[in-house]
Design a protein around this motif. Structure first.
Motif, PDB file in Angstrom:
ATOM      1  N   VAL A 145       0.112  19.278  -3.231  1.00 40.76           N
ATOM      2  CA  VAL A 145       0.806  18.061  -3.677  1.00 40.76           C
ATOM      3  C   VAL A 145       2.281  18.148  -3.333  1.00 40.76           C
ATOM      4  O   VAL A 145       2.879  17.188  -2.819  1.00 40.76           O
ATOM      5  CB  VAL A 145       0.600  17.839  -5.188  1.00 40.76           C
ATOM      6  CG1 VAL A 145       1.553  16.768  -5.714  1.00 40.76           C
ATOM      7  CG2 VAL A 145      -0.842  17.440  -5.470  1.00 40.76           C
ATOM      8  N   ALA A 146       2.890  19.303  -3.594  1.00 40.65           N
ATOM      9  CA  ALA A 146       4.316  19.467  -3.294  1.00 40.65           C
ATOM     10  C   ALA A 146       4.579  19.305  -1.799  1.00 40.65           C
ATOM     11  O   ALA A 146       5.435  18.502  -1.384  1.00 40.65           O
ATOM     12  CB  ALA A 146       4.781  20.847  -3.768  1.00 40.65           C
ATOM     13  N   GLU A 147       3.854  20.053  -0.966  1.00 37.00           N
ATOM     14  CA  GLU A 147       4.108  20.012   0.472  1.00 37.00           C
ATOM     15  C   GLU A 147       3.827  18.636   1.057  1.00 37.00           C
ATOM     16  O   GLU A 147       4.592  18.125   1.885  1.00 37.00           O
ATOM     17  CB  GLU A 147       3.267  21.072   1.182  1.00 37.00           C
ATOM     18  CG  GLU A 147       3.539  21.159   2.675  1.00 37.00           C
ATOM     19  CD  GLU A 147       2.802  22.297   3.355  1.00 37.00           C
ATOM     20  OE1 GLU A 147       2.982  22.465   4.570  1.00 37.00           O
ATOM     21  OE2 GLU A 147       2.038  23.020   2.665  1.00 37.00           O
ATOM     22  N   ASN A 148       2.747  18.010   0.625  1.00 36.11           N
ATOM     23  CA  ASN A 148       2.380  16.713   1.187  1.00 36.11           C
ATOM     24  C   ASN A 148       3.231  15.570   0.654  1.00 36.11           C
ATOM     25  O   ASN A 148       3.261  14.495   1.254  1.00 36.11           O
ATOM     26  CB  ASN A 148       0.895  16.437   0.944  1.00 36.11           C
ATOM     27  CG  ASN A 148       0.021  17.222   1.903  1.00 36.11           C
ATOM     28  OD1 ASN A 148       0.051  17.016   3.107  1.00 36.11           O
ATOM     29  ND2 ASN A 148      -0.745  18.159   1.356  1.00 36.11           N
ATOM     30  N   ALA A 217      14.203  14.621 -10.506  1.00 38.17           N
ATOM     31  CA  ALA A 217      13.185  13.876 -11.253  1.00 38.17           C
ATOM     32  C   ALA A 217      12.316  14.753 -12.140  1.00 38.17           C
ATOM     33  O   ALA A 217      11.575  14.238 -12.983  1.00 38.17           O
ATOM     34  CB  ALA A 217      12.284  13.114 -10.270  1.00 38.17           C
ATOM     35  N   GLY A 218      12.385  16.066 -11.973  1.00 40.75           N
ATOM     36  CA  GLY A 218      11.511  16.954 -12.731  1.00 40.75           C
ATOM     37  C   GLY A 218      12.049  17.274 -14.113  1.00 40.75           C
ATOM     38  O   GLY A 218      13.209  16.983 -14.438  1.00 40.75           O
ATOM     39  N   LEU A 289       5.187  13.947 -10.802  1.00 41.62           N
ATOM     40  CA  LEU A 289       6.460  14.285 -10.174  1.00 41.62           C
ATOM     41  C   LEU A 289       6.493  13.779  -8.735  1.00 41.62           C
ATOM     42  O   LEU A 289       7.506  13.241  -8.272  1.00 41.62           O
ATOM     43  CB  LEU A 289       6.682  15.798 -10.214  1.00 41.62           C
ATOM     44  CG  LEU A 289       7.965  16.321  -9.556  1.00 41.62           C
ATOM     45  CD1 LEU A 289       9.196  15.663 -10.164  1.00 41.62           C
ATOM     46  CD2 LEU A 289       8.049  17.843  -9.685  1.00 41.62           C
ATOM     47  N   SER A 290       5.385  13.930  -8.023  1.00 42.87           N
ATOM     48  CA  SER A 290       5.305  13.442  -6.647  1.00 42.87           C
ATOM     49  C   SER A 290       5.540  11.944  -6.585  1.00 42.87           C
ATOM     50  O   SER A 290       6.255  11.448  -5.686  1.00 42.87           O
ATOM     51  CB  SER A 290       3.926  13.787  -6.058  1.00 42.87           C
ATOM     52  OG  SER A 290       3.756  13.215  -4.779  1.00 42.87           O
ATOM     53  N   ARG A 291       4.972  11.193  -7.515  1.00 36.19           N
ATOM     54  CA  ARG A 291       5.170   9.744  -7.558  1.00 36.19           C
ATOM     55  C   ARG A 291       6.650   9.400  -7.752  1.00 36.19           C
ATOM     56  O   ARG A 291       7.191   8.522  -7.075  1.00 36.19           O
ATOM     57  CB  ARG A 291       4.351   9.139  -8.689  1.00 36.19           C
ATOM     58  CG  ARG A 291       2.856   9.069  -8.453  1.00 36.19           C
ATOM     59  CD  ARG A 291       2.554   8.035  -7.421  1.00 36.19           C
ATOM     60  NE  ARG A 291       1.147   7.648  -7.463  1.00 36.19           N
ATOM     61  CZ  ARG A 291       0.520   7.068  -6.467  1.00 36.19           C
ATOM     62  NH1 ARG A 291       1.176   6.798  -5.345  1.00 36.19           N
ATOM     63  NH2 ARG A 291      -0.743   6.731  -6.564  1.00 36.19           N
ATOM     64  N   ARG A 292       7.281  10.079  -8.670  1.00 31.58           N
ATOM     65  CA  ARG A 292       8.701   9.798  -8.924  1.00 31.58           C
ATOM     66  C   ARG A 292       9.545  10.130  -7.701  1.00 31.58           C
ATOM     67  O   ARG A 292      10.479   9.385  -7.355  1.00 31.58           O
ATOM     68  CB  ARG A 292       9.174  10.587 -10.149  1.00 31.58           C
ATOM     69  CG  ARG A 292       8.556  10.140 -11.469  1.00 31.58           C
ATOM     70  CD  ARG A 292       9.314  10.697 -12.655  1.00 31.58           C
ATOM     71  NE  ARG A 292       9.229  12.137 -12.761  1.00 31.58           N
ATOM     72  CZ  ARG A 292       8.268  12.797 -13.416  1.00 31.58           C
ATOM     73  NH1 ARG A 292       7.301  12.124 -14.026  1.00 31.58           N
ATOM     74  NH2 ARG A 292       8.283  14.126 -13.487  1.00 31.58           N
TER      75      ARG A 292
END
Length: 316
Positions: A145-148, A217-218, A289-292
């Motif tokens: 998720v982080a990398e993508n 954002a985290g 977090l990815s969405r934000r």
């Protein structure tokens, strides 16, 4: 209509389209590019860096040129320009599919269906799932998720802000080609060298922006910045390192360590070693977090283009 406004309206509409519709199940433009790139490979493949560089130039250059031609063809119509930018943005970003796949695996783990989670993991990343337990699968999902987030969302928006439709399409071509031929297998060690290096260059700004926005954002900005500063350079990938380290620090978890790709075991450095082990619940936290980060990246790109346009207007 000014180019910055075309990008603002088009990219927002495209990101909204991805949020509402996700990727099409059939006929995805990225899949069409993959088939075309595979056909070019059949014609050009030699165990040589030069032939691989030609493959990269043909596929990436051709895609960007098509985008430039399309953008030029609609430049006299504001509505058509916005629609083209929206369609290109929707075609190249993949935030919704990323979130969907991650959450499918998360639900399987929550239900105790580890075998089902293992079967689904290849839809998200290239890890060997059979040796992974539930927490190992969860860690693989959070890292993916982080990398993508950088590769499938932020990087595309960065290049869209810089170069419009050609930037959007060109970046996705680079990223897709790297996934196809950029790995260090015997067939692609030399042939895929140019694609891998170009992906490192094209992904550099998006990865750093992703790391910054993940910290902003985290839930733990200081932890994200601390992990990024301490551990990112230890990762074998110059772009995945900052992103995964920042996500790890922001979420308060440990990432990295031993993993397996295609039967090859890699011992990667631990990122944010003071964090706790990843659990299944962290998958949904990483997705949120990815969405934000994706939304903030859109806002950053729009603001940057507006500032550049205003600066140029003052000089003229």
């Amino acid at each position: 209509m000014r180019a910055d406004r075309v990008f603002a309206y088009g990219a927002t509409a495209g990101l909204l389209g991805d949020l509402l519709l996700g990727d099409p199940r059939r006929g995805h433009p990225v899949a069409a590019f993959g088939r075309a790139a595979g056909a070019v490979e059949q014609l050009l493949w030699r165990d040589h860096r030069g032939w691989g560089a030609l493959h990269t130039a043909v596929c990436v250059g051709g895609t960007a040129a098509l985008g430039a031609l399309a953008q030029s063809g609609v430049r006299t119509s504001a509505a058509a320009s916005v629609a083209l930018t929206a369609a290109a943005t929707w075609a190249v970003v993949g935030g919704t599919s990323l979130a969907r796949e991650a959450r499918v695996i998360g639900r399987a783990l929550e239900a105790g269906d580890v075998d089902g989670a293992r079967a689904r993991l290849p839809h998200l990343c290239g890890r060997d799932p059979q040796a992974l337990d539930a927490d190992g699968i969860a860690r693989a999902v959070v890292e993916s998720v982080a990398e993508n987030t950088s590769d499938a969302v932020v990087g595309a928006l960065v290049w869209g802000a810089v170069a419009g439709v050609p930037g959007l399409l060109g970046f996705r071509a680079v990223n897709t080609l790297d996934a196809m031929v950029g790995h260090k297998s015997p067939r692609y060690r030399r042939y895929g060298w140019a694609s891998a290096r170009l992906d490192d260059v094209a992904g550099w700004p998006g990865a750093r922006l992703t790391a910054v926005l993940a910290a902003a954002a985290g839930p733990d900005p200081r932890g994200a910045l601390r992990a990024w500063r301490a551990d990112a350079h230890r990762h074998p990938s110059p772009n995945a390192g900052p992103v995964e380290a920042s996500f790890a620090g922001a979420l308060g978890v440990r990432l990295g360590g031993t993993l397996s790709y295609g039967g090859r075991v890699e011992h990667r450095p631990v990122l944010n070693g003071d964090g706790r082990a990843v659990t299944t619940k962290d998958i949904d936290r990483a997705v949120r977090l990815s969405r934000r980060v994706g939304l903030l990246a859109l806002g950053t790109g729009i603001a940057a283009r507006a500032i550049v346009a205003k600066t140029r207007g003052r000089r003229s």
